[in-house]
Design an enzyme around this catalytic site. Structure first.
Site, PDB file in Angstrom:
ATOM      1  N   GLU A   1       0.824  -1.208   0.000  1.00 23.99           N
ATOM      2  CA  GLU A   1       0.000   0.000   0.000  1.00 23.99           C
ATOM      3  C   GLU A   1       0.856   1.256   0.000  1.00 23.99           C
ATOM      4  O   GLU A   1       1.931   1.287   0.598  1.00 23.99           O
ATOM      5  CB  GLU A   1      -0.902  -0.008   1.221  1.00 23.99           C
ATOM      6  CG  GLU A   1      -1.787  -1.244   1.180  1.00 23.99           C
ATOM      7  CD  GLU A   1      -2.932  -1.170   2.136  1.00 23.99           C
ATOM      8  OE1 GLU A   1      -3.894  -1.904   1.927  1.00 23.99           O
ATOM      9  OE2 GLU A   1      -2.863  -0.385   3.078  1.00 23.99           O
TER      10      GLU A   1
ATOM     11  N   CYS B   1       3.458   8.408   1.247  1.00 25.85           N
ATOM     12  CA  CYS B   1       3.973   7.447   2.231  1.00 25.85           C
ATOM     13  C   CYS B   1       4.231   6.123   1.484  1.00 25.85           C
ATOM     14  O   CYS B   1       3.307   5.503   0.970  1.00 25.85           O
ATOM     15  CB  CYS B   1       2.935   7.284   3.337  1.00 25.85           C
ATOM     16  SG  CYS B   1       3.408   6.099   4.577  1.00 25.85           S
TER      17      CYS B   1
ATOM     18  N   CYS C   1       6.453  -7.011   7.568  1.00 25.66           N
ATOM     19  CA  CYS C   1       7.520  -6.456   8.410  1.00 25.66           C
ATOM     20  C   CYS C   1       7.943  -7.511   9.417  1.00 25.66           C
ATOM     21  O   CYS C   1       7.111  -8.281   9.887  1.00 25.66           O
ATOM     22  CB  CYS C   1       6.998  -5.216   9.136  1.00 25.66           C
ATOM     23  SG  CYS C   1       8.290  -4.275   9.958  1.00 25.66           S
TER      24      CYS C   1
ATOM     25  N   CYS D   1       6.369  -4.701  16.219  1.00 25.09           N
ATOM     26  CA  CYS D   1       6.045  -3.645  17.194  1.00 25.09           C
ATOM     27  C   CYS D   1       4.627  -3.921  17.698  1.00 25.09           C
ATOM     28  O   CYS D   1       3.725  -4.252  16.919  1.00 25.09           O
ATOM     29  CB  CYS D   1       6.135  -2.264  16.565  1.00 25.09           C
ATOM     30  SG  CYS D   1       7.818  -1.860  16.043  1.00 25.09           S
TER      31      CYS D   1
ATOM     32  N   CYS E   1       1.355  -2.128  16.021  1.00 26.04           N
ATOM     33  CA  CYS E   1       1.327  -1.879  14.578  1.00 26.04           C
ATOM     34  C   CYS E   1       0.624  -3.019  13.839  1.00 26.04           C
ATOM     35  O   CYS E   1       0.918  -4.196  14.058  1.00 26.04           O
ATOM     36  CB  CYS E   1       2.754  -1.725  14.060  1.00 26.04           C
ATOM     37  SG  CYS E   1       2.831  -1.403  12.285  1.00 26.04           S
TER      38      CYS E   1
ATOM     39  N   CYS F   1      -1.104   5.857  10.069  1.00 28.12           N
ATOM     40  CA  CYS F   1       0.105   5.160  10.535  1.00 28.12           C
ATOM     41  C   CYS F   1      -0.261   3.867  11.233  1.00 28.12           C
ATOM     42  O   CYS F   1      -1.123   3.850  12.106  1.00 28.12           O
ATOM     43  CB  CYS F   1       0.847   6.001  11.564  1.00 28.12           C
ATOM     44  SG  CYS F   1       1.434   7.537  10.937  1.00 28.12           S
TER      45      CYS F   1
HETATM   46  N1  SAH Z   1       9.310   0.568  10.139  1.00 30.91           N
HETATM   47  C1  SAH Z   1       9.425   1.996  10.118  1.00 30.91           C
HETATM   48  C2  SAH Z   1       8.237   2.669   9.404  1.00 30.91           C
HETATM   49  C3  SAH Z   1       6.975   2.452  10.173  1.00 30.91           C
HETATM   50  S1  SAH Z   1       5.488   3.332  10.016  1.00 30.91           S
HETATM   51  C4  SAH Z   1       9.529   2.503  11.538  1.00 30.91           C
HETATM   52  O1  SAH Z   1       9.341   1.738  12.458  1.00 30.91           O
HETATM   53  O2  SAH Z   1       9.840   3.680  11.727  1.00 30.91           O
HETATM   54  C5  SAH Z   1       5.594   4.928  10.563  1.00 30.91           C
HETATM   55  C6  SAH Z   1       5.261   5.199  12.033  1.00 30.91           C
HETATM   56  O3  SAH Z   1       3.941   4.783  12.442  1.00 30.91           O
HETATM   57  C7  SAH Z   1       6.226   4.515  12.962  1.00 30.91           C
HETATM   58  O4  SAH Z   1       6.698   5.443  13.905  1.00 30.91           O
HETATM   59  C8  SAH Z   1       5.358   3.480  13.617  1.00 30.91           C
HETATM   60  O5  SAH Z   1       5.894   3.080  14.841  1.00 30.91           O
HETATM   61  C9  SAH Z   1       4.040   4.206  13.724  1.00 30.91           C
HETATM   62  N2  SAH Z   1       2.896   3.335  13.988  1.00 30.91           N
HETATM   63  C10 SAH Z   1       2.791   2.018  13.773  1.00 30.91           C
HETATM   64  N3  SAH Z   1       1.574   1.571  14.154  1.00 30.91           N
HETATM   65  C11 SAH Z   1       0.890   2.638  14.605  1.00 30.91           C
HETATM   66  C12 SAH Z   1      -0.454   2.810  15.095  1.00 30.91           C
HETATM   67  N4  SAH Z   1      -1.305   1.803  15.161  1.00 30.91           N
HETATM   68  N5  SAH Z   1      -0.823   4.051  15.442  1.00 30.91           N
HETATM   69  C13 SAH Z   1       0.026   5.096  15.310  1.00 30.91           C
HETATM   70  N6  SAH Z   1       1.286   4.993  14.843  1.00 30.91           N
HETATM   71  C14 SAH Z   1       1.711   3.776  14.498  1.00 30.91           C
END
Ligand code: SAH
Length: 365
Positions: A96, A109, A116, A120, A123, A337
C-alpha cells in the site's frame, strides 16, 4: 521464471545504472541520462516515444530489458483528501501507498517491504508477518505511479509505509537517490524522510551514503518499556540508538532528528515519561512527533485522550523540545500510521477478509 523476469527492469536502475546499461549496449552514456529522464521526469515508458534515443538503442532496449511497474489494483479516496492505493507486484504480493495532500504540500507514504519482521506491539503491519523485500523498482515504482495519478511529483516522500526501510538498505537507498535526482523527482534532502525503528548499524551506514532526513520510532523513554513496544530495542538499546541518531545530524547544525512517539493511554503518556524523554534527548537536536494511536481490529491499546497528549506536548515544549501532534489522516480508509496491511500470505488474507467483513478496507503502514 519468464523471459521477462530474467531481463533487467529499467525501474530498478538509478541514473548511474541507466548510464551503465546503455554503455553496456554499446551507446553513449548521455543516452542513458535521456532514458532515465523519459522514464521518471516525463513518465514515458514506450520506447517508440523516446524520440531522442537512436532507433537501434530503442530496439535493443525492447529486446533486452523490461519496464515492470507495480500495478494499481485499488484506489481508495478518503473524505479528508487522503488517497490509498493498493498495488500488486509481479508475484501477486500487495503493498500500500498513501497520498496525503495538505495545502501545497503533498506527502507520499511509501512501502519498503511486503510485511515487516519487527513485531512492534501496536502496529497492524506486524500482525501480517514478513514476506519479502521490495526491489528498488518496486519502491520508486510507487512514486512513479503516484506522480502519474496526481499529475505532478509529491512535494515530500516519507519511507513510512509497510516495512522497515533500513532492513532493505540497498534498494531503499537506490530508490531514494532517484527521488532526489534532478532528472527525476527533484526532491531535496529535507523532503525525503526515512523512518526507522532503530537498526543502529544501518543508521551509521546511511550517513555514509545518503543525506535524507531521519525519523526514528522511539515510542518509549526507557529500555524496559521500549523492549516491550519496539522489540528491536532488545538488540539495539537506547544507549546505542540515541548516539547513532545524534551522529547522523551532527554535521549540519540546522538538522534535527524527528522522534516519533505513539501516544498510548496509560502506557507511555504520563508527565513522568515526558520528563524521562527530556533527559534522554538532552544534547540531541530533536523534534518530537506525537502520534495519536490508530486502532485496528484486535489491537489491545487505546489512544491517549487529547488533553493528555496536549499536556505531554506542552511539557516537552517547556523544556525547549519542539513537539507537534500528528494529525490523523485517512483513518476511515485504514490508511493512517500503523494501519496498512497489504496482502502477504494466506494468514493475512484471512485477516483481510475479517476486516472487510467489518466494513473496512485493509492496507499496511
Ligand atoms: N518501520 C518503520 C516505518 C513504520 S510506520 C519505523 O518503524 O519507523 C511509521 C510510524 O507509524 C512509525 O513510527 C510506527 O511506529 C508508527 N505506527 C505504527 N503503528 C501505529 C499505530 N497503530 N498508530 C500510530 N502509529 C503507528
Amino acid at each position: 521464471m519468464t523471459a521477462a523476469q530474467t531481463r533487467p527492469n529499467l525501474l530498478d536502475l538509478d541514473l548511474t545504472g541507466c548510464e551503465a546499461l546503455v554503455v553496456g549496449l554499446g551507446f553513449k552514456a548521455f543516452h542513458g541520462r535521456n532514458l532515465f529522464k523519459w522514464i521518471h521526469k516525463h513518465g514515458v515508458l514506450d520506447f517508440d516515444a523516446m524520440t531522442d534515443l537512436p532507433k537501434s538503442l530503442r530496439s535493443a532496449l525492447r529486446e533486452r530489458t523490461v519496464v515492470q511497474l507495480p500495478r494499481i489494483v485499488q484506489d481508495q479516496p478518503s473524505a479528508d483528501g487522503t488517497l490509498k492505493w493498493v498495488m500488486e507486484l509481479w508475484d501477486g504480493q500487495r503493498i500500500e501507498t498513501v497520498f496525503i495532500p495538505d495545502g501545497r504540500r503533498t506527502t507520499l507514504c511509501v512501502s519498503s517491504q511486503v510485511g515487516c519482521v519487527l513485531a512492534c506491539a501496536f502496529c497492524a503491519t506486524a500482525r501480517q508477518g514478513f514476506n519479502r523485500n521490495l526491489s528498488a523498482g518496486e519502491i520508486i515504482g510507487q512514486v512513479w505511479q503516484a506522480t502519474r495519478q496526481i499529475g505532478s511529483p509529491p512535494t515530500n516522500v516519507v519511507m513510512m509505509g509497510m516495512g522497515e526501510p533500513l532492513a532493505n538498505f540497498e534498494a531503499v537507498v537506490k530508490a531514494m537517490e532517484t527521488m532526489q535526482d534532478d532528472l527525476a523527482y527533484m526532491l531535496s534532502k529535507q523532503r525525503v524522510t526515512l523512518s526507522t525503528s532503530g537498526v543502529v548499524p544501518n543508521i551509521y551506514r546511511l550517513r555514509e551514503v545518503s543525506d535524507v532526513s531521519l525519523a526514528v520510532s522511539l515510542h518509549a523513554p526507557n529500555d524496559a518499556l521500549r523492549d516491550q513496544l519496539v522489540p528491536i530495542n532488545r538488540k539495539y538499546p537506547l544507549a546505542e540508538l540515541v548516539p547513532a541518531c545524534r551522529d547522523y545530524v551532527a554535521d549540519d547544525k540546522r538538522r534535527k532528528v524527528t522522534w516519533e512517539y505513539v501516544m498510548l493511554d496509560g502506557v507511555n503518556d504520563s508527565l513522568a515519561h515526558a520528563k524521562q524523554l527530556i533527559r534522554l534527548l538532552e544534547g540531541v537536536p530533536s523534534k518530537l512527533n506525537l502520534i495519536p494511536f490508530n486502532p485496528f481490529p484486535g489491537s489491545n491499546f487505546v489512544t491517549s485522550p487529547p488533553e493528555r497528549i496536549e499536556s505531554f506536548r506542552q511539557r516537552l515544549m517547556r523544556s525547549g523540545i519542539f513537539a507537534m501532534t500528528r494529525k490523523t489522516r485517512g483513518d476511515e480508509i485504514a490508511a493512517a500510521c500503523g494501519q496498512l496491511v497489504g496482502r502477504v500470505e494466506d494468514r493475512t488474507r484471512r485477516l483481510d477478509r475479517a476486516l472487510v467483513e467489518r466494513g473496512r478496507m485493509v492496507a499496511s503502514c
